[in-house]
Design a protein around this motif. Structure first.
Motif, PDB file in Angstrom:
ATOM      1  N   UNK A 109       7.986  -4.190  -1.278  1.00 60.05           N
ATOM      2  CA  UNK A 109       8.929  -5.308  -1.242  1.00 60.05           C
ATOM      3  C   UNK A 109       8.388  -6.543  -1.955  1.00 60.05           C
ATOM      4  N   UNK A 110       7.177  -6.439  -2.545  1.00 66.07           N
ATOM      5  CA  UNK A 110       6.567  -7.539  -3.289  1.00 66.07           C
ATOM      6  C   UNK A 110       6.441  -8.789  -2.415  1.00 66.07           C
ATOM      7  N   UNK A 111       5.875  -8.593  -1.225  1.00 60.29           N
ATOM      8  CA  UNK A 111       5.665  -9.700  -0.285  1.00 60.29           C
ATOM      9  C   UNK A 111       4.285  -9.542   0.329  1.00 60.29           C
ATOM     10  N   UNK A 112       3.809 -10.610   0.941  1.00 59.80           N
ATOM     11  CA  UNK A 112       2.523 -10.542   1.626  1.00 59.80           C
ATOM     12  C   UNK A 112       2.673  -9.769   2.933  1.00 59.80           C
ATOM     13  N   UNK A 113       1.553  -9.305   3.438  1.00 64.83           N
ATOM     14  CA  UNK A 113       1.588  -8.541   4.688  1.00 64.83           C
ATOM     15  C   UNK A 113       2.073  -9.392   5.871  1.00 64.83           C
ATOM     16  N   UNK A 114       1.617 -10.646   6.037  1.00 63.79           N
ATOM     17  CA  UNK A 114       2.173 -11.452   7.143  1.00 63.79           C
ATOM     18  C   UNK A 114       3.673 -11.689   7.011  1.00 63.79           C
ATOM     19  N   UNK A 115       4.154 -11.937   5.766  1.00 64.21           N
ATOM     20  CA  UNK A 115       5.592 -12.144   5.594  1.00 64.21           C
ATOM     21  C   UNK A 115       6.372 -10.875   5.916  1.00 64.21           C
ATOM     22  N   UNK A 116       5.834  -9.725   5.527  1.00 66.83           N
ATOM     23  CA  UNK A 116       6.505  -8.467   5.846  1.00 66.83           C
ATOM     24  C   UNK A 116       6.548  -8.220   7.342  1.00 66.83           C
ATOM     25  N   UNK A 117       5.439  -8.507   8.033  1.00 60.06           N
ATOM     26  CA  UNK A 117       5.423  -8.343   9.494  1.00 60.06           C
ATOM     27  C   UNK A 117       6.438  -9.274  10.156  1.00 60.06           C
ATOM     28  N   UNK A 118       6.568 -10.485   9.648  1.00 57.60           N
ATOM     29  CA  UNK A 118       7.535 -11.425  10.206  1.00 57.60           C
ATOM     30  C   UNK A 118       8.964 -10.934   9.998  1.00 57.60           C
ATOM     31  N   UNK A 119       9.257 -10.415   8.801  1.00 55.86           N
ATOM     32  CA  UNK A 119      10.602  -9.882   8.557  1.00 55.86           C
ATOM     33  C   UNK A 119      10.892  -8.691   9.472  1.00 55.86           C
ATOM     34  N   UNK A 120       9.891  -7.842   9.670  1.00 49.98           N
ATOM     35  CA  UNK A 120      10.084  -6.670  10.524  1.00 49.98           C
ATOM     36  C   UNK A 120      10.379  -7.083  11.960  1.00 49.98           C
ATOM     37  N   UNK A 148       2.443   9.428 -14.444  1.00 55.09           N
ATOM     38  CA  UNK A 148       1.051   9.056 -14.154  1.00 55.09           C
ATOM     39  C   UNK A 148       0.938   8.137 -12.942  1.00 55.09           C
ATOM     40  N   UNK A 149       2.065   7.719 -12.375  1.00 57.30           N
ATOM     41  CA  UNK A 149       2.014   6.800 -11.239  1.00 57.30           C
ATOM     42  C   UNK A 149       1.428   7.500 -10.009  1.00 57.30           C
ATOM     43  N   UNK A 150       0.745   6.712  -9.176  1.00 58.31           N
ATOM     44  CA  UNK A 150       0.135   7.280  -7.965  1.00 58.31           C
ATOM     45  C   UNK A 150       1.183   7.796  -6.989  1.00 58.31           C
ATOM     46  N   UNK A 151       2.349   7.151  -6.944  1.00 60.32           N
ATOM     47  CA  UNK A 151       3.423   7.531  -6.025  1.00 60.32           C
ATOM     48  C   UNK A 151       4.750   7.523  -6.795  1.00 60.32           C
ATOM     49  N   UNK A 152       5.089   8.615  -7.496  1.00 54.52           N
ATOM     50  CA  UNK A 152       6.349   8.614  -8.262  1.00 54.52           C
ATOM     51  C   UNK A 152       7.574   8.412  -7.384  1.00 54.52           C
ATOM     52  N   UNK A 153       7.565   8.974  -6.183  1.00 55.80           N
ATOM     53  CA  UNK A 153       8.716   8.798  -5.290  1.00 55.80           C
ATOM     54  C   UNK A 153       8.882   7.330  -4.915  1.00 55.80           C
ATOM     55  N   UNK A 154       7.773   6.645  -4.655  1.00 56.85           N
ATOM     56  CA  UNK A 154       7.854   5.224  -4.349  1.00 56.85           C
ATOM     57  C   UNK A 154       8.367   4.406  -5.521  1.00 56.85           C
ATOM     58  N   UNK A 155       7.997   4.804  -6.741  1.00 54.61           N
ATOM     59  CA  UNK A 155       8.487   4.108  -7.939  1.00 54.61           C
ATOM     60  C   UNK A 155      10.003   4.217  -8.036  1.00 54.61           C
ATOM     61  N   UNK A 156      10.515   5.435  -7.859  1.00 58.27           N
ATOM     62  CA  UNK A 156      11.963   5.635  -7.932  1.00 58.27           C
ATOM     63  C   UNK A 156      12.663   4.951  -6.766  1.00 58.27           C
ATOM     64  N   UNK A 157      12.062   5.011  -5.576  1.00 58.97           N
ATOM     65  CA  UNK A 157      12.688   4.390  -4.402  1.00 58.97           C
ATOM     66  C   UNK A 157      12.817   2.880  -4.590  1.00 58.97           C
ATOM     67  N   UNK A 158      11.773   2.234  -5.102  1.00 58.88           N
ATOM     68  CA  UNK A 158      11.836   0.784  -5.316  1.00 58.88           C
ATOM     69  C   UNK A 158      12.918   0.431  -6.337  1.00 58.88           C
ATOM     70  N   UNK A 159      13.038   1.236  -7.399  1.00 52.18           N
ATOM     71  CA  UNK A 159      14.067   0.970  -8.405  1.00 52.18           C
ATOM     72  C   UNK A 159      15.462   1.163  -7.830  1.00 52.18           C
TER      73      UNK A 159
END
Length: 370
Positions: A232-243, A158-169
């Motif tokens: 990645x369970x992070x905020x958008x600014x933190x993700x942009x900084x890591x990138x 029922x997940x909106x993105x099953x591939x994303x669920x498996x990828x995160x795991x």
């Protein structure tokens, strides 16, 4: 020698509209063109532009979709014109009843899981290899993630993105800190054969795990910034900084990869050059079911042992408290007990002296016979 002009392509928004009008998903269109869904997502967003044979195939497919859309619009216009003509007639001819459409065949949970595994497992193994640099660990991480997905299949389906669920795991399992304590981690695997691939892989492995994961998701898989931040369970600014930090580190060692488009292409080539294969879907499902049975039996055995221990304790425990009795010990230096007798002359003299002398405080009262 002059180059032939590139095949023209419609704007990115028109590409997406043509795909949606044909009721095609991004994975379906990617299969027809021969690329990954992430590449189609990048083409439709305008972040990258197809080139070479992929551009020719993509342009040809879009042209076919445009012709089909034009034919559908023309047919719809003819049907509307026919309806208007029939409404103008005094006695309209009844329209023929449409033939009943056959309902789609529902897939069983096992068939749906096998389809998801066959579609996404090979790409996930290659992506996880970019995170770990170990082929066997990448394969095992993806299999464990799919086993977990099979155990929680109603939730994943029922997940909106099953591939994303498996990828995160799979990424969480691959980057777990306890992986370094496994015996397999002490024996290095052979590096890639190409020197450029070895340098790029070593550069990725030098990045912190969070920066490496962000770079692979954004520049490797092709997710946008909000999706990368959510996974990645992070905020958008933190993700942009890591990138940005990850790109600077890669460009510092490999200046040719400063362009994000070139970096995306090199990451795809590095993952594709490794011959990585995933196990068959039935074997993964069977492994997950065996793990679930083992955990269930272990939980039952632990519960039975706990209940038995509690019952034995209640059976053998005393019902009231009994203080412990100290062991007897011999006491030395105490005079022997003697029977009371008459006082000696010294004792009589001492008693009389004590009675005659005045004591501090009130006078003593002594009973006397009258």
């Amino acid at each position: 020698m002059t180059r032939s002009p590139a095949t023209p392509l419609p704007p990115p928004k028109a590409r997406r509209r043509l795909r949606e009008s044909a009721a095609l998903t991004q994975p379906q269109l990617a299969t027809r063109v021969g690329v990954t869904p992430a590449t189609v997502r990048a083409w439709e967003s305008g972040r990258t532009t197809p080139r070479g044979r992929k551009r020719e195939a993509y342009a040809k497919l879009l042209k076919t979709l445009a012709e089909e859309e034009a034919a559908r619009l023309a047919k719809q216009e003819q049907e509307r014109e026919r309806e208007r003509e029939q409404e103008a007639l005094p006695d309209p001819v009844p329209e023929p009843k449409p033939e009943p459409k056959s309902e789609p065949v529902a897939l069983t949970p096992a068939q749906a899981f096998d389809a998801l595994y066959a579609f996404s497992a090979p790409a996930l193994v290659r992506q996880t290899f970019l995170l770990t640099g170990r082929r066997e660990q990448a394969r095992e991480s993806v299999e464990r993630a799919f086993q977990t997905a099979w155990e929680r299949w109603p939730e994943v389906a029922r997940d909106r993105d099953p591939v994303g669920w498996v990828r995160a795991t799979a990424y969480e399992y691959a980057l777990s800190p306890w992986q370094r304590f496994r015996p397999r981690h002490r024996h290095p695997e052979p590096p890639p054969a190409d020197p450029g691939d070895r340098t790029l892989l070593n550069t990725l492995l030098r990045l912190p795990p969070r920066h490496r994961r962000t770079l692979v998701l954004y520049d490797g898989v092709g997710l946008d910034l909000p999706e990368t931040a959510a996974e990645t369970e992070a905020s958008t600014p933190a993700t942009a900084n890591r990138l940005l930090h990850a790109r600077e580190a890669v460009a510092g060692r490999l200046p040719a990869l400063a362009d994000p488009r070139v970096l995306h292409r090199r990451l795809a080539e590095l993952a594709s050059n490794e011959r990585l294969r995933a196990a068959e879907a039935p074997a993964v499902r069977g492994g997950g079911e065996r793990r679930a049975r083992f955990r269930t039996r272990a939980a039952i055995a632990f519960t039975v042992a706990l209940v038995g221990t509690t019952a034995l304790t209640a059976r053998t425990a005393p019902t009231h408290y009994e203080p412990p009795v100290s062991p007897g010990q011999a006491v030395r230096g105490v005079p022997h007990k003697v029977a009371p007798g008459s006082l000696s002359d010294e004792e009589l003299e001492l008693r009389q002296k004590l009675r005659d002398q005045m004591q501090d405080g009130p006078e003593r009262l002594s009973p006397r016979l009258e």
